[in-house]
Motif scaffolding. Structure first.
Motif, PDB file in Angstrom:
ATOM      1  N   THR A  57       0.837  -1.202   0.000  1.00 15.69           N
ATOM      2  CA  THR A  57       0.000   0.000   0.000  1.00 15.69           C
ATOM      3  C   THR A  57       0.870   1.250   0.000  1.00 15.69           C
ATOM      4  N   ILE A  58       1.983   1.218   0.741  1.00 13.23           N
ATOM      5  CA  ILE A  58       2.923   2.342   0.714  1.00 13.23           C
ATOM      6  C   ILE A  58       3.487   2.511  -0.695  1.00 13.23           C
ATOM      7  N   GLY A  59       3.847   1.392  -1.312  1.00 10.86           N
ATOM      8  CA  GLY A  59       4.365   1.457  -2.675  1.00 10.86           C
ATOM      9  C   GLY A  59       3.357   2.042  -3.651  1.00 10.86           C
ATOM     10  N   ALA A  60       2.083   1.639  -3.495  1.00 15.25           N
ATOM     11  CA  ALA A  60       1.030   2.158  -4.367  1.00 15.25           C
ATOM     12  C   ALA A  60       0.841   3.656  -4.172  1.00 15.25           C
ATOM     13  N   ALA A  61       0.864   4.096  -2.901  1.00 13.71           N
ATOM     14  CA  ALA A  61       0.662   5.513  -2.607  1.00 13.71           C
ATOM     15  C   ALA A  61       1.815   6.365  -3.141  1.00 13.71           C
ATOM     16  N   ILE A  62       3.037   5.848  -3.027  1.00 14.21           N
ATOM     17  CA  ILE A  62       4.205   6.601  -3.492  1.00 14.21           C
ATOM     18  C   ILE A  62       4.197   6.760  -5.009  1.00 14.21           C
ATOM     19  N   THR A  63       3.795   5.707  -5.694  1.00 14.29           N
ATOM     20  CA  THR A  63       3.846   5.749  -7.168  1.00 14.29           C
ATOM     21  C   THR A  63       2.607   6.387  -7.789  1.00 14.29           C
ATOM     22  N   PHE A  64       1.492   6.470  -7.028  1.00 16.56           N
ATOM     23  CA  PHE A  64       0.238   6.911  -7.628  1.00 16.56           C
ATOM     24  C   PHE A  64       0.285   8.349  -8.130  1.00 16.56           C
ATOM     25  N   ILE A  65       0.734   9.278  -7.282  1.00 20.72           N
ATOM     26  CA  ILE A  65       0.691  10.697  -7.663  1.00 20.72           C
ATOM     27  C   ILE A  65       1.574  10.996  -8.875  1.00 20.72           C
ATOM     28  N   PRO A  66       2.851  10.587  -8.878  1.00 23.25           N
ATOM     29  CA  PRO A  66       3.648  10.865 -10.093  1.00 23.25           C
ATOM     30  C   PRO A  66       3.102  10.169 -11.337  1.00 23.25           C
TER      31      PRO A  66
END
Length: 442
Positions: free
Chosen positions: A386-395
Motif C-alpha cells: 500500500t505504501i508502494g502504491a501511494a508513493i507511485t500513484f501521484i507521479p
C-alpha cells in the motif's frame, strides 16, 4: 462448528441483515444528494464541495489508526471476558483522540487563515467566495466529530457494526432533510451545504456517545481514573500500522479529486465522483456484508476457531464473484442510469465508467482478504504494497494526465497500483491459514 462458532455466525448474520438494510438506505441518500447538491451549487461549486469533502477525510486519518486498534482491542478483551480492560481501552482512546484533535484544529485553522487556499486547491475566487470561512467551518465541526466517532469503533469491537452503520446513516438522513429544507428555502450557498454536511454527523455522534456510555453500557463509561498510558501506547502501536494503511488508501482515493481540480478543473471532479458513486454501490453492499467479518475474525482467531474462518472464506469468494457480475451489468446500463439520475447536465464517457467498474472490482477483491487479515492484526504485507502504491500513484497520475489528458487515465492508474496489493493479500492469507490449518490437523 462449535457452539461459540454458531453463536458468532448467528450474530454475524443478524448484523449483515441489519447493515444491508441500513447501507441500502445510506446508498439511496447518496444517490439523492448528488443531483440535489448539483442543482444547489452548479457543476463548478459542486466540484469545489467534493474537493473539500475529500480534504476532510484526511482529518479522520489523524487518529493515527487508534480507531481500528481500539476496535480490535475491544473485540479481544470481550473474548477474554475482561470488562476492566475494555473500560480502560475506551477511556484511553477518548483521551488520546482529544489530545490529537486540539493541536490538529489549531494547526488547520492557522494554515487556512495564512495560506492562499484558492491557489493551493486551484479554485477561481470569482466563482467561489469566502473559501477560508467555509474551510474553517468544515474543519472545526469535523474535528469534534473526529473524537466522538470512536463510539462506532466500540460497537464494531462488540461485533455490532450494524449499530455503527445506523448511526452514520442517521446523520446522513438528517443531512438530506436539512439540505432539502435549505433548497426549498432558497439557501443554496456552498457554506450552507458544507455546514449541513459537517454539523449533521456531529449532532448524531454526540447523542450516540451520551446514550451508549450514559445508559446502554455505563460499565464502560470513559473516566479520567481509567486512562492507562501504557495501554494507550499499545493501542497506538497497533494503530500506527492501521494509520499508515489508512493514509495510503486515502492518498489513492481522495487525492484524485485534488489532482483533477488542480490539473483540469473543479468542474471535472463532478463526472468523476458521479461515476465513482454509481459503481461504489457495489462497494457499499460488499462492506455491509463483509465488515462484520473483521471483528468476528478477531473473536474466532482469539478462540482458535479456524474452522469457522475457513467456512466463511468460501462464502466470501462466492460473494466477490457475484459482485463482479453485477458490476458488468451496471456498466451495460450506465448511460441510462446516469441520464435518469443526473440528467444530461454532466457528460460521462463510457471508458471512464469501464475503468471505474474495473477499479471497484479490484478494490473489493483485495478487501475480501484484508478484512480477515486486519482482524488478526496481520498488517505488514499490506503496509509494504500500500505504501508502494501511494508513493507511485501521484507521479504516475500526473504523467498519465500529461500524456492522455483525460480523467479516465487517472482511474486506470488507480487500477494498476492496486493490483500488487490484491496479489499480496491473497498470498499472505493462504500462507497463514494453510499453515495454521495444517497445525490443527497434526
Amino acid at each position: 462448528m462449535n457452539t461459540t462458532g454458531n453463536q458468532r455466525s448467528r450474530l454475524l448474520i443478524k448484523n449483515i441483515g441489519a447493515s444491508f438494510i441500513v447501507k441500502g438506505w445510506s446508498a439511496i441518500i447518496v444517490l439523492l444528494m448528488v443531483p440535489l447538491t448539483l442543482k444547489m451549487l452548479g457543476v463548478y461549486n459542486n466540484g469545489v464541495w467534493l474537493t473539500i469533502s475529500a480534504i476532510l477525510v484526511w482529518i479522520d486519518l489523524m487518529d493515527i489508526g487508534l480507531g481500528n486498534g481500539f476496535r480490535n482491542a475491544v473485540a479481544s478483551y470481550i473474548a477474554q471476558d475482561d470488562n476492566e480492560k475494555v473500560r480502560k481501552a475506551v477511556s484511553s482512546t477518548f483521551f488520546m483522540l482529544t489530545a490529537i484533535m486540539l493541536p490538529l484544529l489549531a494547526i488547520s485553522c492557522y494554515v487556512i487563515y495564512f495560506c492562499d487556499m484558492y491557489s493551493i486547491l486551484g479554485i477561481n475566487q470569482q466563482f467561489t467566495s469566502n473559501l477560508n470561512t467555509i474551510l474553517i467551518c468544515a474543519v472545526s465541526l469535523t474535528c469534534f466529530t473526529f473524537i466522538l466517532k470512536s463510539v462506532g469503533n466500540f460497537y464494531m469491537g462488540l461485533q455490532l457494526p450494524a449499530v455503527n452503520n445506523f448511526i452514520i446513516c442517521t446523520g446522513q438522513t438528517i443531512g438530506l432533510v436539512m439540505t432539502v429544507i435549505a433548497y426549498i428555502c432558497g439557501s443554496r450557498s456552498l457554506l450552507v451545504v458544507v455546514a449541513i454536511n459537517t454539523l449533521s454527523p456531529l449532532i448524531v455522534w454526540t447523542l450516540s456517545a451520551i446514550y451508549t456510555f450514559g445508559f446502554k453500557f455505563p460499565q464502560y463509561r470513559p473516566s479520567l481514573s481509567h486512562i492507562n498510558l501504557r495501554m494507550s501506547r499499545s493501542l497506538c502501536s497497533t494503530g500506527v500500522q492501521f494509520f499508515i494503511l489508512q493514509v495510503c488508501s486515502i492518498i489513492l482515493l481522495t487525492s484524485t479529486n485534488v489532482i483533477i481540480s488542480k490539473i483540469f478543473s473543479p468542474a471535472e471532479v463532478t463526472p468523476y465522483q458521479i461515476t465513482y458513486r454509481y459503481f461504489s454501490i457495489m462497494l457499499v453492499i460488499f462492506n455491509a456484508i463483509c465488515l462484520p467479518f473483521w471483528n468476528a475474525t478477531t473473536d474466532a482467531y482469539t478462540r482458535g476457531d479456524l474452522e469457522w474462518i475457513h467456512y466463511t472464506a468460501h462464502k466470501l469468494n462466492l460473494l466477490v464473484g457475484t459482485i463482479g457480475g453485477c458490476l458488468i451489468l451496471m456498466l451495460a446500463v450506465s448511460s441510462l442510469a446516469y441520464m435518469i439520475w443526473v440528467g444530461d447536465s454532466v457528460m460521462i464517457p463510457f471508458e471512464l465508467s469501464a475503468s471505474m467498474a474495473l477499479y471497484i472490482f479490484i478494490l473489493i477483491a483485495s478487501m475480501r482478504y484484508s478484512f480477515i487479515l486486519n482482524g488478526i492484526n496481520v498488517l505488514n504485507i499490506q503496509l509494504y504494497y500500500t505504501i508502494g502504491a501511494a508513493i507511485t500513484f501521484i507521479p504516475l497520475s500526473i504523467m498519465a494526465s500529461s500524456l492522455f489528458g483525460t480523467v479516465t487515465s487517472l482511474v486506470m492508474v488507480m487500477c494498476i497500483v492496486n493490483i500488487p496489493g490484491l496479489i499480496a493479500n491473497i498470498w499472505k492469507y493462504r500462507q497463514i491459514f494453510s499453515q495454521k490449518h495444517g497445525e490443527q490437523e497434526t
